[in-house]
Scaffold this motif. Sequence first.
Motif, PDB file in Angstrom:
ATOM      1  N   LEU A  88       0.844  -1.190   0.000  1.00  0.00           N
ATOM      2  CA  LEU A  88       0.000   0.000   0.000  1.00  0.00           C
ATOM      3  C   LEU A  88       0.883   1.246   0.000  1.00  0.00           C
ATOM      4  O   LEU A  88       1.569   1.531   0.984  1.00  0.00           O
ATOM      5  CB  LEU A  88      -0.915   0.014   1.227  1.00  0.00           C
ATOM      6  CG  LEU A  88      -1.876  -1.176   1.386  1.00  0.00           C
ATOM      7  CD1 LEU A  88      -2.615  -1.099   2.708  1.00  0.00           C
ATOM      8  CD2 LEU A  88      -2.866  -1.228   0.239  1.00  0.00           C
ATOM      9  N   THR A  89       0.864   1.958  -1.118  1.00  0.00           N
ATOM     10  CA  THR A  89       1.594   3.216  -1.202  1.00  0.00           C
ATOM     11  C   THR A  89       0.914   4.253  -0.314  1.00  0.00           C
ATOM     12  O   THR A  89      -0.137   3.991   0.278  1.00  0.00           O
ATOM     13  CB  THR A  89       1.630   3.728  -2.644  1.00  0.00           C
ATOM     14  OG1 THR A  89       0.272   3.998  -3.053  1.00  0.00           O
ATOM     15  CG2 THR A  89       2.242   2.712  -3.580  1.00  0.00           C
ATOM     16  N   GLN A  90       1.496   5.402  -0.250  1.00  0.00           N
ATOM     17  CA  GLN A  90       0.912   6.474   0.567  1.00  0.00           C
ATOM     18  C   GLN A  90      -0.530   6.756   0.153  1.00  0.00           C
ATOM     19  O   GLN A  90      -1.417   6.883   0.993  1.00  0.00           O
ATOM     20  CB  GLN A  90       1.761   7.739   0.416  1.00  0.00           C
ATOM     21  CG  GLN A  90       1.264   8.931   1.249  1.00  0.00           C
ATOM     22  CD  GLN A  90       2.156  10.149   1.093  1.00  0.00           C
ATOM     23  OE1 GLN A  90       3.243  10.059   0.539  1.00  0.00           O
ATOM     24  NE2 GLN A  90       1.703  11.282   1.582  1.00  0.00           N
ATOM     25  N   LYS A  91      -0.773   6.798  -1.163  1.00  0.00           N
ATOM     26  CA  LYS A  91      -2.125   7.061  -1.672  1.00  0.00           C
ATOM     27  C   LYS A  91      -3.066   5.902  -1.355  1.00  0.00           C
ATOM     28  O   LYS A  91      -4.206   6.111  -0.929  1.00  0.00           O
ATOM     29  CB  LYS A  91      -2.061   7.289  -3.183  1.00  0.00           C
ATOM     30  CG  LYS A  91      -3.396   7.649  -3.824  1.00  0.00           C
ATOM     31  CD  LYS A  91      -3.230   7.889  -5.316  1.00  0.00           C
ATOM     32  CE  LYS A  91      -4.555   8.236  -5.967  1.00  0.00           C
ATOM     33  NZ  LYS A  91      -4.409   8.445  -7.433  1.00  0.00           N
ATOM     34  N   ASP A  92      -2.594   4.673  -1.561  1.00  0.00           N
ATOM     35  CA  ASP A  92      -3.419   3.492  -1.295  1.00  0.00           C
ATOM     36  C   ASP A  92      -3.796   3.395   0.175  1.00  0.00           C
ATOM     37  O   ASP A  92      -4.936   3.073   0.527  1.00  0.00           O
ATOM     38  CB  ASP A  92      -2.677   2.214  -1.705  1.00  0.00           C
ATOM     39  CG  ASP A  92      -2.392   2.154  -3.193  1.00  0.00           C
ATOM     40  OD1 ASP A  92      -3.181   2.740  -3.955  1.00  0.00           O
ATOM     41  OD2 ASP A  92      -1.389   1.531  -3.572  1.00  0.00           O
ATOM     42  N   TYR A  93      -2.824   3.642   1.037  1.00  0.00           N
ATOM     43  CA  TYR A  93      -3.040   3.552   2.484  1.00  0.00           C
ATOM     44  C   TYR A  93      -4.057   4.602   2.939  1.00  0.00           C
ATOM     45  O   TYR A  93      -4.943   4.334   3.754  1.00  0.00           O
ATOM     46  CB  TYR A  93      -1.704   3.741   3.198  1.00  0.00           C
ATOM     47  CG  TYR A  93      -1.697   3.334   4.655  1.00  0.00           C
ATOM     48  CD1 TYR A  93      -2.594   2.407   5.163  1.00  0.00           C
ATOM     49  CD2 TYR A  93      -0.764   3.873   5.539  1.00  0.00           C
ATOM     50  CE1 TYR A  93      -2.579   2.026   6.493  1.00  0.00           C
ATOM     51  CE2 TYR A  93      -0.726   3.505   6.871  1.00  0.00           C
ATOM     52  CZ  TYR A  93      -1.638   2.582   7.340  1.00  0.00           C
ATOM     53  OH  TYR A  93      -1.618   2.212   8.660  1.00  0.00           O
ATOM     54  N   LYS A  94      -3.957   5.785   2.353  1.00  0.00           N
ATOM     55  CA  LYS A  94      -4.901   6.858   2.676  1.00  0.00           C
ATOM     56  C   LYS A  94      -6.306   6.484   2.227  1.00  0.00           C
ATOM     57  O   LYS A  94      -7.287   6.682   2.955  1.00  0.00           O
ATOM     58  CB  LYS A  94      -4.458   8.161   2.007  1.00  0.00           C
ATOM     59  CG  LYS A  94      -5.327   9.365   2.361  1.00  0.00           C
ATOM     60  CD  LYS A  94      -4.808  10.621   1.680  1.00  0.00           C
ATOM     61  CE  LYS A  94      -5.695  11.829   2.003  1.00  0.00           C
ATOM     62  NZ  LYS A  94      -5.189  13.064   1.324  1.00  0.00           N
ATOM     63  N   ASN A  95      -6.428   5.924   1.013  1.00  0.00           N
ATOM     64  CA  ASN A  95      -7.731   5.496   0.495  1.00  0.00           C
ATOM     65  C   ASN A  95      -8.355   4.411   1.364  1.00  0.00           C
ATOM     66  O   ASN A  95      -9.570   4.398   1.582  1.00  0.00           O
ATOM     67  CB  ASN A  95      -7.593   4.969  -0.937  1.00  0.00           C
ATOM     68  CG  ASN A  95      -7.389   6.079  -1.948  1.00  0.00           C
ATOM     69  OD1 ASN A  95      -7.736   7.229  -1.688  1.00  0.00           O
ATOM     70  ND2 ASN A  95      -6.813   5.755  -3.092  1.00  0.00           N
ATOM     71  N   LEU A  96      -7.524   3.495   1.861  1.00  0.00           N
ATOM     72  CA  LEU A  96      -8.019   2.428   2.721  1.00  0.00           C
ATOM     73  C   LEU A  96      -8.614   3.000   4.001  1.00  0.00           C
ATOM     74  O   LEU A  96      -9.678   2.571   4.456  1.00  0.00           O
ATOM     75  CB  LEU A  96      -6.882   1.453   3.053  1.00  0.00           C
ATOM     76  CG  LEU A  96      -7.261   0.267   3.941  1.00  0.00           C
ATOM     77  CD1 LEU A  96      -8.225  -0.661   3.222  1.00  0.00           C
ATOM     78  CD2 LEU A  96      -6.004  -0.498   4.359  1.00  0.00           C
ATOM     79  N   LYS A  97      -7.930   3.985   4.570  1.00  0.00           N
ATOM     80  CA  LYS A  97      -8.424   4.612   5.802  1.00  0.00           C
ATOM     81  C   LYS A  97      -9.739   5.344   5.547  1.00  0.00           C
ATOM     82  O   LYS A  97     -10.656   5.301   6.366  1.00  0.00           O
ATOM     83  CB  LYS A  97      -7.386   5.583   6.356  1.00  0.00           C
ATOM     84  CG  LYS A  97      -6.141   4.916   6.908  1.00  0.00           C
ATOM     85  CD  LYS A  97      -5.122   5.962   7.370  1.00  0.00           C
ATOM     86  CE  LYS A  97      -3.874   5.320   7.943  1.00  0.00           C
ATOM     87  NZ  LYS A  97      -2.866   6.336   8.339  1.00  0.00           N
ATOM     88  N   VAL A  98      -9.831   6.001   4.389  1.00  0.00           N
ATOM     89  CA  VAL A  98     -11.058   6.725   4.027  1.00  0.00           C
ATOM     90  C   VAL A  98     -12.219   5.752   3.883  1.00  0.00           C
ATOM     91  O   VAL A  98     -13.321   5.981   4.380  1.00  0.00           O
ATOM     92  CB  VAL A  98     -10.859   7.522   2.722  1.00  0.00           C
ATOM     93  CG1 VAL A  98     -12.187   8.058   2.205  1.00  0.00           C
ATOM     94  CG2 VAL A  98      -9.886   8.668   2.951  1.00  0.00           C
ATOM     95  N   GLN A  99     -11.975   4.621   3.209  1.00  0.00           N
ATOM     96  CA  GLN A  99     -13.030   3.636   2.979  1.00  0.00           C
ATOM     97  C   GLN A  99     -13.528   3.034   4.288  1.00  0.00           C
ATOM     98  O   GLN A  99     -14.714   2.769   4.459  1.00  0.00           O
ATOM     99  CB  GLN A  99     -12.516   2.529   2.062  1.00  0.00           C
ATOM    100  CG  GLN A  99     -13.585   1.516   1.679  1.00  0.00           C
ATOM    101  CD  GLN A  99     -13.115   0.556   0.615  1.00  0.00           C
ATOM    102  OE1 GLN A  99     -12.076   0.762  -0.003  1.00  0.00           O
ATOM    103  NE2 GLN A  99     -13.875  -0.491   0.383  1.00  0.00           N
ATOM    104  N   THR A 100     -12.622   2.823   5.238  1.00  0.00           N
ATOM    105  CA  THR A 100     -12.995   2.253   6.528  1.00  0.00           C
ATOM    106  C   THR A 100     -13.961   3.161   7.278  1.00  0.00           C
ATOM    107  O   THR A 100     -14.782   2.698   8.069  1.00  0.00           O
ATOM    108  CB  THR A 100     -11.734   2.010   7.388  1.00  0.00           C
ATOM    109  OG1 THR A 100     -10.816   1.226   6.636  1.00  0.00           O
ATOM    110  CG2 THR A 100     -12.079   1.267   8.661  1.00  0.00           C
TER     111      THR A 100
END
Length: 439
Positions: A88-100
């Motif tokens: 999970l890149t910085q962008k991917d990790y951020k998106n995961l947190k948003v989705q949660t």
Amino acid sequence: MKNKKLITLGFASVTVALALLFSTNLFASVADKKEKSKEASRLEALAKFTKVISIVEQYNVDNVTIEELMNKALEGMMNNLDAHSNYLTQKDYKNLKVQTNGEFGGLGITVGVKDGALTVIAPIEGTPADKAGIKAGDIILKINEKSTLNMTIDEAVSIMRGKVGTKIELTIVREGETKPLAISITRGIITIESVYAKSVGTDIQYIRVTSFDKKVVTDVAKAIKEKKATTKGIVLDLRNNPGGLLDQAVGLVDIFVDSGDIVSQKGRNKADDESYSAKSSNTITKVPLVVLVNGGSASASEIVSGALQDHKRGIVVGQNTFGKGSVQVVLPITDEEAIKLTVARYYLPSGRTIQAVGVKPDIEVFPGEVKSTKNEFALKEADLKKHLVEELEKVDGEQGAQLPEPDSKLVISNEMISKDLQLKTAIDILKALIITKGE
């Protein structure tokens, strides 16, 4: 003689002790050699990796930084472990947190890799993808003319998300269609409503769970308690539910089951092994239960349906589920990056696995409309001349007061049932169970 015997025994004891010491040292030596060999192998592999990185950085036709090379190496390594592990890149990790958090911009579909193809696990009910006609099982060939071949799940999700109101086109392959379909979808804000509760007649409750977010157990428990006095049976609809939080799946089963295992997980490391059991204090209802599933029911949905099936607590109706029975954890490697790693597999109370197998329904029913044929020549009592007129109850000389029409948002209409063969079957089975139970 006695002394000689003692001396002999003493000598034998010393011999045995020396033999044991020699054996212990031998085993220790072998183990030490294996450990040294393993460490040497690790160092050799790391040296090879470092050498390749150095060569690519120096001679590659395009100028690639060491950071870019390392990211590509991490992506390739994680993607080749299994279909659900990834970097999970910085962008991917951020998106995961948003989705949660339960609200995000995009199309409203959950995707996975099945048989090497990017596949729709399920559209989220009421989202742009759902309204555009995307279905569970659709294979996504292209996203805006970009091929999904060798595309990671996170890369696909990243492309499909975007500014609210902008359009995106998915080219899909659907079972039963002779050629690929191009479907245009307008991105929107995705707010997940995970639980819908409605009534079927006066004594059956229909509960649909669209995903397992952090409020599922609370919302389902509330819905059941509100109708508990009149409810004689429940239809639990998990169709097109892609899963979510494990604790919510366990808690949902616990509402219906008062004892025994719900699910266990086993991994390579014993620290990852865990078992979850039902508690009688959490059980709310014991009325007959029918669970609806299909190919879009995955992960947490499969745990719920499979556990209820194993406990013989509910009859599972519909189609075979998706078959995702692995456990992923997100492990941060920096404050802004992480890896998602598969660490264990789920096992149902009977010991069977879900992985790549899914949950097979007790009664298989394919989707479709309820077909009914009307015999125009059939006669009934009401068609006969001079038939007895129905007696109507009178209240003070007047016909009984009409009941108010129920809110359509809270009731499953006959029209809705007639368009959903799986739901119709579930309701019919539930009615039979109610009669059998003698409610």
